[in-house]
Design a protein around this motif. Sequence first.
Motif, PDB file in Angstrom:
ATOM      1  N   ILE A 100      50.145 -20.927 106.250  1.00 50.64           N
ATOM      2  CA  ILE A 100      50.920 -22.035 106.813  1.00 50.64           C
ATOM      3  C   ILE A 100      52.410 -21.777 106.611  1.00 50.64           C
ATOM      4  O   ILE A 100      53.237 -22.058 107.486  1.00 50.64           O
ATOM      5  N   LEU A 101      52.759 -21.220 105.458  1.00 53.82           N
ATOM      6  CA  LEU A 101      54.156 -20.894 105.169  1.00 53.82           C
ATOM      7  C   LEU A 101      54.686 -19.839 106.146  1.00 53.82           C
ATOM      8  O   LEU A 101      55.806 -19.955 106.671  1.00 53.82           O
ATOM      9  N   LEU A 102      53.892 -18.798 106.408  1.00 56.66           N
ATOM     10  CA  LEU A 102      54.310 -17.775 107.385  1.00 56.66           C
ATOM     11  C   LEU A 102      54.537 -18.400 108.756  1.00 56.66           C
ATOM     12  O   LEU A 102      55.482 -18.039 109.470  1.00 56.66           O
ATOM     13  N   ASP A 103      53.681 -19.328 109.110  1.00 54.71           N
ATOM     14  CA  ASP A 103      53.839 -20.026 110.394  1.00 54.71           C
ATOM     15  C   ASP A 103      55.157 -20.805 110.424  1.00 54.71           C
ATOM     16  O   ASP A 103      55.895 -20.771 111.411  1.00 54.71           O
ATOM     17  N   ARG A 104      55.480 -21.499 109.322  1.00 52.34           N
ATOM     18  CA  ARG A 104      56.735 -22.263 109.257  1.00 52.34           C
ATOM     19  C   ARG A 104      57.950 -21.338 109.369  1.00 52.34           C
ATOM     20  O   ARG A 104      58.902 -21.630 110.090  1.00 52.34           O
ATOM     21  N   ILE A 105      57.902 -20.219 108.640  1.00 52.55           N
ATOM     22  CA  ILE A 105      59.025 -19.272 108.679  1.00 52.55           C
ATOM     23  C   ILE A 105      59.189 -18.721 110.091  1.00 52.55           C
ATOM     24  O   ILE A 105      60.305 -18.609 110.618  1.00 52.55           O
ATOM     25  N   GLY A 106      58.061 -18.378 110.725  1.00 52.75           N
ATOM     26  CA  GLY A 106      58.124 -17.869 112.095  1.00 52.75           C
ATOM     27  C   GLY A 106      58.774 -18.860 113.038  1.00 52.75           C
ATOM     28  O   GLY A 106      59.611 -18.486 113.876  1.00 52.75           O
ATOM     29  N   HIS A 107      58.452 -20.131 112.898  1.00 57.18           N
ATOM     30  CA  HIS A 107      59.023 -21.132 113.800  1.00 57.18           C
ATOM     31  C   HIS A 107      60.501 -21.411 113.514  1.00 57.18           C
ATOM     32  O   HIS A 107      61.254 -21.754 114.422  1.00 57.18           O
ATOM     33  N   MET A 165      62.126 -11.451 114.420  1.00 55.27           N
ATOM     34  CA  MET A 165      61.743 -11.821 113.061  1.00 55.27           C
ATOM     35  C   MET A 165      60.555 -12.782 113.076  1.00 55.27           C
ATOM     36  O   MET A 165      59.683 -12.728 112.196  1.00 55.27           O
ATOM     37  N   ALA A 166      60.508 -13.667 114.076  1.00 55.29           N
ATOM     38  CA  ALA A 166      59.376 -14.586 114.181  1.00 55.29           C
ATOM     39  C   ALA A 166      58.079 -13.802 114.324  1.00 55.29           C
ATOM     40  O   ALA A 166      57.078 -14.076 113.646  1.00 55.29           O
ATOM     41  N   LEU A 167      58.090 -12.789 115.200  1.00 55.96           N
ATOM     42  CA  LEU A 167      56.897 -11.963 115.393  1.00 55.96           C
ATOM     43  C   LEU A 167      56.531 -11.201 114.125  1.00 55.96           C
ATOM     44  O   LEU A 167      55.353 -11.001 113.806  1.00 55.96           O
ATOM     45  N   LYS A 168      57.547 -10.782 113.380  1.00 56.04           N
ATOM     46  CA  LYS A 168      57.297 -10.028 112.150  1.00 56.04           C
ATOM     47  C   LYS A 168      56.440 -10.844 111.172  1.00 56.04           C
ATOM     48  O   LYS A 168      55.461 -10.331 110.601  1.00 56.04           O
ATOM     49  N   TYR A 169      56.797 -12.130 110.992  1.00 52.39           N
ATOM     50  CA  TYR A 169      56.069 -12.947 110.028  1.00 52.39           C
ATOM     51  C   TYR A 169      54.695 -13.354 110.554  1.00 52.39           C
ATOM     52  O   TYR A 169      53.734 -13.470 109.788  1.00 52.39           O
ATOM     53  N   LEU A 170      54.579 -13.551 111.868  1.00 48.36           N
ATOM     54  CA  LEU A 170      53.270 -13.853 112.429  1.00 48.36           C
ATOM     55  C   LEU A 170      52.334 -12.651 112.279  1.00 48.36           C
ATOM     56  O   LEU A 170      51.154 -12.801 111.936  1.00 48.36           O
ATOM     57  N   GLU A 171      52.868 -11.445 112.531  1.00 49.96           N
ATOM     58  CA  GLU A 171      52.044 -10.240 112.382  1.00 49.96           C
ATOM     59  C   GLU A 171      51.657 -10.009 110.927  1.00 49.96           C
ATOM     60  O   GLU A 171      50.563  -9.526 110.633  1.00 49.96           O
ATOM     61  N   GLU A 172      52.554 -10.373 110.016  1.00 47.07           N
ATOM     62  CA  GLU A 172      52.210 -10.248 108.593  1.00 47.07           C
ATOM     63  C   GLU A 172      51.031 -11.160 108.257  1.00 47.07           C
ATOM     64  O   GLU A 172      50.114 -10.772 107.531  1.00 47.07           O
ATOM     65  N   GLY A 173      51.033 -12.360 108.822  1.00 51.33           N
ATOM     66  CA  GLY A 173      49.919 -13.270 108.605  1.00 51.33           C
ATOM     67  C   GLY A 173      48.621 -12.726 109.148  1.00 51.33           C
ATOM     68  O   GLY A 173      47.560 -12.860 108.535  1.00 51.33           O
ATOM     69  N   ILE A 174      48.684 -12.059 110.319  1.00 53.03           N
ATOM     70  CA  ILE A 174      47.481 -11.474 110.912  1.00 53.03           C
ATOM     71  C   ILE A 174      46.929 -10.366 110.014  1.00 53.03           C
ATOM     72  O   ILE A 174      45.728 -10.274 109.772  1.00 53.03           O
ATOM     73  N   GLU A 217      49.156 -17.459 118.616  1.00 46.04           N
ATOM     74  CA  GLU A 217      50.560 -17.887 118.604  1.00 46.04           C
ATOM     75  C   GLU A 217      51.489 -16.722 118.954  1.00 46.04           C
ATOM     76  O   GLU A 217      52.499 -16.902 119.640  1.00 46.04           O
ATOM     77  N   GLU A 218      51.132 -15.514 118.506  1.00 46.46           N
ATOM     78  CA  GLU A 218      51.938 -14.354 118.865  1.00 46.46           C
ATOM     79  C   GLU A 218      51.902 -14.137 120.383  1.00 46.46           C
ATOM     80  O   GLU A 218      52.913 -13.792 121.004  1.00 46.46           O
TER      81      GLU A 218
END
Length: 650
Positions: free
Chosen positions: A201-208, A218-227, A245-246
Amino acid sequence: MFKIRSFVFLFLLATGTAAAQQSVYNLHTRLKNESDSQKINTYLEIGKLYAADQPDSAVHYCNLAMRLAEKLNDRHSEGVLLLELGRINIRHHHEELARRFINEALSIFRNLREPEGIAQAYDELGLVDGQQQNINAATKEMDRAMKFYVDSHDSEGVMNTYNGLGKVFEEKGDTEKALTYYLRTLVQYEHRKQKPEAYFILLDRIGHIYLKKGDRKMALKYLEEGIRESNIPSERDTQINLITEEGKIYEQEGQKTKALAYYKQALAEAKKYNKPEEQAQALISIAGVLKKENSGQSLNDLKSALKIANGLNEPRLEAAIYAALADVYRQEKDYKEAIAALEENHRLLDSLLGADTTKDISAIDSSYALESSREKIGNLQQVSKEEKKELDLSLVILGMAVVALVLFFLYLRKVKRLNKELKAANQVKDTLFSVIGHDLKGPAGSAAQLFALMETEDFTEEELKLIISDLRKQTEASFELLQTLFEWGRAQLQGIKVQPETLDTKSIVNKNINLLARQAALKNISVVDHVPAGAGIIGDLNHFDFIVRNLLSNAIKFTYENGTIELSAEKKDAGKVVFMVKDTGTGISAEQQQQFLTSDLQVSYGTKGEKGSGLGLNLIKEFIVANNGSIWLESEQGKGTTFYFSFPAA
């Protein structure tokens, strides 16, 4: 970006609801073999599962846990439950009520000298201030929490506080500070091998937040890290969400080929791991990409998604699909189908709005009821020490009853003035006045006489205890009647709204037997439960609970001392479960039985003079009919009565 957030909300709600229902069922099963102290934690877990989308149910289960905690004098659990009630009210933006619960929890934890509880309370107070845009106060409260966590080397608490500060500044719109605190929280998670749900959830918040700043890379970077991090079976829902979401980000950038690839990957994952809600969401996304180039395939995908949503009974998901269908039909100039899809979308959204509003109001009512109850308990404890405070509190309670009666009177006058032509409204008015005038007048008059005696006469301590006990009985009887009166009046004026779900009837029956055990014990009545485990039904939880409680209460009221009451259930071939409540009491005459079947029972008296208004049985009949059931009775005067009622089998 708003569309992405809306999609994520619908996605998480759909996937979370099914998982929560399964978890709730498992927890209810666990309750059967637990002690009272263990049940407190189980009720709390159930409340947390309901907190997001069913606040009324969440408050209900916290209330059940609170009663057990008070019974066991478990002050720590009371503090924990008050904190959770505060969180529920924060989540649904009832800030002032949340503040009251959290402050009471803070007081308990201070008395117990529990630093962790104190820090958690300061954290939640900070969130309340943040929602009310009082940023200075919010940061002060959270700084206090941080000091406790640092002193006790509580890394989990430090993370929660950083995360809370991020939320506060994100609410304010200060994305830079919010991002700073979120990144500090993220650093704490990086040292852990097993990542909790809060991490994703935190990665999602940072991405947004990076999306708000316009930094899609950078948004994609954190979403991909979550994946990458969620590539384990237990976090499969999270991974599918992040993949989808990506794809949304690539779709916004106009890279439809990449977006389509991500959506298809999400669909494949959802099919592989049997996640029907995620399949429907992926099909909606794919249809959105294809609608310009291949509208026929887009419509087929949306119809497939609608079929899945219908099977899941997810109206929010259905509403989103109908909106997408309307968009494609409008593009193809098929305006008839577009209008039909939009009308269905609006119907579903209207029904959801009404349901959410009802739940919200119910949650507020339950929260206020608990808060008022706790205040009364505190006052009554003080009353036992000082006679003057006892008299003042009793007068306050009597004044509240008078105010309630005046409010009812004014409300009914308004109904009469605006709806003279409606026969039903007039009948409601007549019934309410009859009950208020006759059934409440006696207890109120008796209470007033007792107050007068206490003012003018000198009593011993033992005599005062007897008078106070009598006053309590009068007040409880009046309050119980007012509750039934309120439920019946609301049902007559607003109609009965049913929220069907699969119910474990055994646990509900056991709960009500325990609730009324003291009442039965006063008359030495044996209550025998023959309801088998697994007698599941489809119905409204609150309605079924009310029916069992009132029929059992009536059976106790009309059963002679040393009598017996039996409860049982049997599944019939017609897809119904028939329940029985049998007593060895006074019985009902043939004339009264006919009256019950054709109209309403009137006021009657129990074996010890207990008075009933008849409203409870009337409301029972209406609840049973609303839940597609039926009710009938068998009785012989002097030998007892058996009530039967049926519900659809699960």
